[in-house]
Design a protein around this motif. Structure first.
Motif, PDB file in Angstrom:
ATOM      1  N   PHE A  35      72.857  50.227  42.261  1.00  0.00           N
ATOM      2  CA  PHE A  35      73.553  51.516  42.200  1.00  0.00           C
ATOM      3  C   PHE A  35      72.922  52.576  43.101  1.00  0.00           C
ATOM      4  O   PHE A  35      73.429  53.693  43.188  1.00  0.00           O
ATOM      5  N   GLY A  36      71.786  52.267  43.773  1.00  0.00           N
ATOM      6  CA  GLY A  36      70.998  53.264  44.481  1.00  0.00           C
ATOM      7  C   GLY A  36      71.777  54.076  45.504  1.00  0.00           C
ATOM      8  O   GLY A  36      71.852  55.311  45.413  1.00  0.00           O
ATOM      9  N   LEU A  37      72.356  53.417  46.512  1.00  0.00           N
ATOM     10  CA  LEU A  37      73.095  54.134  47.553  1.00  0.00           C
ATOM     11  C   LEU A  37      74.389  54.753  47.016  1.00  0.00           C
ATOM     12  O   LEU A  37      74.687  55.917  47.326  1.00  0.00           O
ATOM     13  N   PRO A  38      75.191  54.020  46.192  1.00  0.00           N
ATOM     14  CA  PRO A  38      76.367  54.672  45.604  1.00  0.00           C
ATOM     15  C   PRO A  38      76.007  55.920  44.800  1.00  0.00           C
ATOM     16  O   PRO A  38      76.729  56.924  44.841  1.00  0.00           O
ATOM     17  N   LEU A  39      74.864  55.884  44.095  1.00  0.00           N
ATOM     18  CA  LEU A  39      74.447  57.041  43.310  1.00  0.00           C
ATOM     19  C   LEU A  39      74.067  58.209  44.215  1.00  0.00           C
ATOM     20  O   LEU A  39      74.456  59.355  43.965  1.00  0.00           O
ATOM     21  N   THR A  40      73.319  57.935  45.293  1.00  0.00           N
ATOM     22  CA  THR A  40      72.919  59.000  46.213  1.00  0.00           C
ATOM     23  C   THR A  40      74.131  59.705  46.812  1.00  0.00           C
ATOM     24  O   THR A  40      74.207  60.938  46.849  1.00  0.00           O
ATOM     25  N   ILE A  41      75.104  58.929  47.270  1.00  0.00           N
ATOM     26  CA  ILE A  41      76.301  59.508  47.883  1.00  0.00           C
ATOM     27  C   ILE A  41      77.157  60.220  46.831  1.00  0.00           C
ATOM     28  O   ILE A  41      77.742  61.275  47.095  1.00  0.00           O
ATOM     29  N   TYR A  42      77.215  59.677  45.612  1.00  0.00           N
ATOM     30  CA  TYR A  42      77.967  60.326  44.534  1.00  0.00           C
ATOM     31  C   TYR A  42      77.358  61.689  44.204  1.00  0.00           C
ATOM     32  O   TYR A  42      78.069  62.688  44.030  1.00  0.00           O
ATOM     33  N   LEU A  43      76.020  61.747  44.122  1.00  0.00           N
ATOM     34  CA  LEU A  43      75.352  63.015  43.818  1.00  0.00           C
ATOM     35  C   LEU A  43      75.587  64.047  44.911  1.00  0.00           C
ATOM     36  O   LEU A  43      75.722  65.240  44.640  1.00  0.00           O
ATOM     37  N   THR A 184      74.977  46.003  38.153  1.00  0.00           N
ATOM     38  CA  THR A 184      73.527  46.068  37.985  1.00  0.00           C
ATOM     39  C   THR A 184      73.101  45.523  36.631  1.00  0.00           C
ATOM     40  O   THR A 184      72.021  44.937  36.502  1.00  0.00           O
ATOM     41  N   ALA A 185      73.936  45.689  35.601  1.00  0.00           N
ATOM     42  CA  ALA A 185      73.594  45.214  34.262  1.00  0.00           C
ATOM     43  C   ALA A 185      73.397  43.694  34.225  1.00  0.00           C
ATOM     44  O   ALA A 185      72.682  43.174  33.352  1.00  0.00           O
ATOM     45  N   ILE A 186      74.004  42.982  35.157  1.00  0.00           N
ATOM     46  CA  ILE A 186      73.842  41.523  35.206  1.00  0.00           C
ATOM     47  C   ILE A 186      72.396  41.155  35.517  1.00  0.00           C
ATOM     48  O   ILE A 186      71.884  40.120  35.068  1.00  0.00           O
ATOM     49  N   VAL A 187      71.701  42.019  36.278  1.00  0.00           N
ATOM     50  CA  VAL A 187      70.357  41.702  36.769  1.00  0.00           C
ATOM     51  C   VAL A 187      69.342  41.558  35.637  1.00  0.00           C
ATOM     52  O   VAL A 187      68.687  40.511  35.531  1.00  0.00           O
TER      53      VAL A 187
END
Length: 410
Positions: A35-43, A184-187
């Motif tokens: 979720f790292g990059l999607p989260l950064t761009i979402y924020l 990510t929850a699968i990890v």
């Protein structure tokens, strides 16, 4: 003395599997996570966070990584249900899976629920990472090969991140933050399965000591001159006023360079591949060449690659800087990590090594926050880059204090 018997080779193979799988879980599950990059761009795009606000957000959710010595003392001294590793891994991965599933079902209009949920995820993954590092230190001493195990850890982490950044770029451009959390929850769920399989033969053991005794062992481990010098080295190496290359592009250069999210993800992939190549090179040559020469060279090229941020003006230059920075920064860091691992006292491996890794994570946070505020107040990004390069250059003055042998020990 380590004897290379069939049983020893099987044990080493199991340790290698643990290093690879659990470090991949760290990367994909939380740091930086799918979720790292999607989260950064979402924020940035949806919630309108500034560079300084993003740096503060990142520091808050990664706070659990800064108290790793506490996790180390707990697992060094308090087995759960008689197990020092298995029970803790099961608890950590269950918590991370549950929270990530919960985040995937929420809609976010403020940062508060994101901060709360991601702090819990990072507590779980950071604790599991301390457990993995203790296995590395203990077994590395048994097999007299901490350098190889650390190289395997960081090669797995880097190669995993190479694909991670590519997937993250695709998710940021084509999907939603909720889907990113769900994937990510699968990890950590896979971590549950790996724990059951790889630690099936772990033997129960009695309580290994008191919390006070754990604190005493920790103090004895970290007060040595070599360990303190190694802490200073990694602090100078990792301190920066600018964020990671990906966030640097997103906030400072995206508009002027017109890089789309997919290419920004590719840049993260390139840097991660360079990290992997550096880790592989370290694993191959660490026992064959002078460690002092290796660190001096790595620091020099790290300074040059940091200054290279000033010359990113198109896709080709961005890729070149990513390659140089990723390769040489990991070589320098692994050189000091291996010194720290060998300095960990018996019985306090988890907590002592965790101190070192906490410093590794800690020094990045204040610098990026300060850099974000300075940038918001008109300080040119070129000045921030130059100051960051100067701190890296300070590592040269610390290398003699590490008292490294002129020739590698075979």
């Amino acid at each position: 003395m380590y004897n290379n018997t069939i049983e020893d080779r099987k044990a080493m193979q199991r340790v290698i599997c643990i290093m690879i799988l659990f470090y991949l879980i760290q990367s994909y599950g939380a740091y930086p996570g799918l979720f790292g990059l999607p989260l950064t761009i979402y924020l940035k795009d949806n919630l309108g966070l500034s560079p300084a606000q993003l740096a503060t957000f990142s520091s808050l959710i990664f706070t659990p990584w800064l108290i790793r010595p506490l996790y180390g003392i707990i697992e060094d001294t308090i087995p759960i249900f008689g197990y020092q590793f298995k029970s803790y891994f099961l608890i950590c991965y269950t918590l991370a899976t549950t929270v990530l599933l919960g985040l995937s079902g929420l809609q976010f209009n403020t940062v508060s629920p994101l901060i709360g949920g991601l702090i819990l995820v990072n507590i779980a993954i950071a604790f599991s990472d301390v457990l993995t590092d203790k296995i590395m230190v203990v077994q590395g001493k048994v097999f007299n090969n901490t350098a190889l195990l650390q190289a395997i850890q960081w090669t797995a982490l880097s190669l995993g991140q190479a694909l991670l950044y590519y997937i993250g770029g695709w998710l940021a451009q084509n999907s939603s933050l909720s889907i990113a959390f769900l994937l990510t929850a699968i990890v950590p769920f896979l971590g549950l399965i790996a724990t059951i399989v790889l630690l099936a033969d772990e033997k129960k053991q009695p309580k290994t000591g008191s919390f006070q005794r754990g604190l005493k062992s920790l103090w004895l481990g970290v007060k040595s001159r070599q360990f303190l010098t190694a802490l200073g080295f990694i602090a100078c190496l990792e301190f920066t006023l600018i964020p990671s290359l990906v966030n640097y592009i997103v906030y400072y250069q995206k508009e002027s360079l017109n890089f789309d999210p997919q290419f920004i993800g590719i840049l993260g992939t390139v840097e991660a591949v360079a990290n992997a190549l550096g880790a592989i090179a370290f694993g191959i040559f660490a026992s064959r060449i002078s460690r002092r020469w290796l660190l001096n060279l790595a620091v020099g090229f790290s300074v040059v690659s940091t200054l290279g941020l000033l010359f990113i003006y198109n896709m080709q230059s961005a890729i070149l800087v990513s390659l140089f920075f990723g390769f040489f920064s990991i070589v320098a860091m692994l050189g000091v990590l291996e010194i720290a691992a060998r300095a960990c006292p018996v019985g306090a491996e988890g907590s002592t090594y965790a101190v070192f890794m906490s410093v590794y994570h800690l020094v990045k946070q204040p610098g990026t926050i300060l850099g974000g505020y300075l940038y918001d107040r008109g300080v040119p990004v070129s000045t921030l880059v130059i100051i960051s390069a100067v701190f890296t250059a300070f590592c040269w003055f610390l290398i003699p204090l590490l008292r490294l042998a002129q020739k590698p020990s075979l």
